[in-house]
Scaffold this motif. Sequence first.
Motif, mmCIF file in Angstrom:
data_model
loop_
_atom_site.group_PDB
_atom_site.id
_atom_site.type_symbol
_atom_site.label_atom_id
_atom_site.label_comp_id
_atom_site.label_asym_id
_atom_site.label_seq_id
_atom_site.Cartn_x
_atom_site.Cartn_y
_atom_site.Cartn_z
ATOM 1 N N ARG A 212 -6.856 3.654 0.374
ATOM 2 C CA ARG A 212 -6.697 2.201 0.273
ATOM 3 C C ARG A 212 -7.703 1.666 -0.756
ATOM 4 N N ARG A 213 -7.202 0.847 -1.700
ATOM 5 C CA ARG A 213 -8.083 0.295 -2.747
ATOM 6 C C ARG A 213 -7.792 -1.196 -2.916
ATOM 7 N N ALA A 214 -8.732 -2.029 -2.556
ATOM 8 C CA ALA A 214 -8.547 -3.467 -2.696
ATOM 9 C C ALA A 214 -8.501 -3.847 -4.169
ATOM 10 N N GLY A 215 -7.548 -4.708 -4.534
ATOM 11 C CA GLY A 215 -7.414 -5.151 -5.913
ATOM 12 C C GLY A 215 -6.813 -6.537 -5.975
ATOM 13 N N ASP A 216 -6.607 -7.035 -7.194
ATOM 14 C CA ASP A 216 -6.142 -8.400 -7.396
ATOM 15 C C ASP A 216 -4.649 -8.471 -7.679
ATOM 16 N N VAL A 217 -4.036 -9.555 -7.186
ATOM 17 C CA VAL A 217 -2.690 -9.946 -7.583
ATOM 18 C C VAL A 217 -2.852 -11.059 -8.609
ATOM 19 N N VAL A 218 -2.331 -10.840 -9.818
ATOM 20 C CA VAL A 218 -2.605 -11.726 -10.940
ATOM 21 C C VAL A 218 -1.312 -12.354 -11.455
#
Length: 357
Positions: A212-218
Amino acid sequence: MARVFCGLSGGVDSALAAALLVEQGYDVTAVYMRNWSRDLPGFRCPWADDLADAERVAVTLGIDLEVWDCEAEYKATVVDYLVDAYAHGRTPNPDVMCNQTIKFGTFAERALERGADFVATGHYGRIVREGGRTWLLRALDEHKDQTYFLWRVSEEALSRALLPVGEIADKAEVRRMCAERGLGVEAKPDSDGICFVGQVGIRTFLLDELERRAGDVVEWETGRVLGHHDGAFLFTVGQRKGLDLGGGPARYVVSTDVEKNVVYVTADRMSPALFTQEIRLEDMRWISGEHPADGRYLVRTRHTGELREVELLGSVLRFDKPVRRVAPGQSAVLYDGVHCLGGGIVRAEEGQPPFRS
């Protein structure tokens, strides 16, 4: 009497395939391929139940049933393929690989070594032999047609294959024919989605396999961060559901960057970023072994999706007008009329900016 090894999954289609082969006078041996038996969190793998159904069908038909362990091959060529593809930002078709490497690979090879003249499955497709050649045709039931998943199977493999249910007009008739023969599986639901993922869904399966890798929705148009996600590998081009952006307009995935772990979206369902007029292919396979001549054909880019006219130019498919983009890793399958020719894997588009400045 020709000897046939028939894959018997415990489902409706393979059950009727075996019954029709017996009625046609073949010496039939049924084989249950145990491809996956692992339970997932919240989901018990139904392989034992399916095997029990296959055993009952075999008893009813008076044929022998063997269980072949194909799990090692299946994991290496289907499950690992799926996980690796998602990890690299592609959306694969695992059933395509299963047909190539397992059903018309491992299974067919073992059956022929055992003295089979043919192998058979419950796939919806038609095989025609004429003029020393073998052709794969779409099934009579266009809605159930599965040639989309058979495009990587070679002509040599198809020359020793039988697909009895491909000649039946619709699934309702298949179920009725199963009931008439007392096979006891006519009410089983159609299999849907990825078999080894089951009811847990692809998201849960991938999060069990990948970190699991937290990232951005852009936002694609502006570069503005709209929300966050658990891994860019969980998303695919065109996806609308599962973005969890807390209300507002529906948004669609434009692209993903698994290296930077960013998902780009738009609220404009007619955004030019969601359309293309060309698809570039890689890893192309042709049933005949020969690349078809450049020219106009039909293409299908998802199972039961619309057949569209397209111009083939080497490894490029060019449409007459813009169409919805296809996720990288998906199959684009080419047809000449009802004849399935083969196809390729959709390549990731290059040079598209992640957002407009």
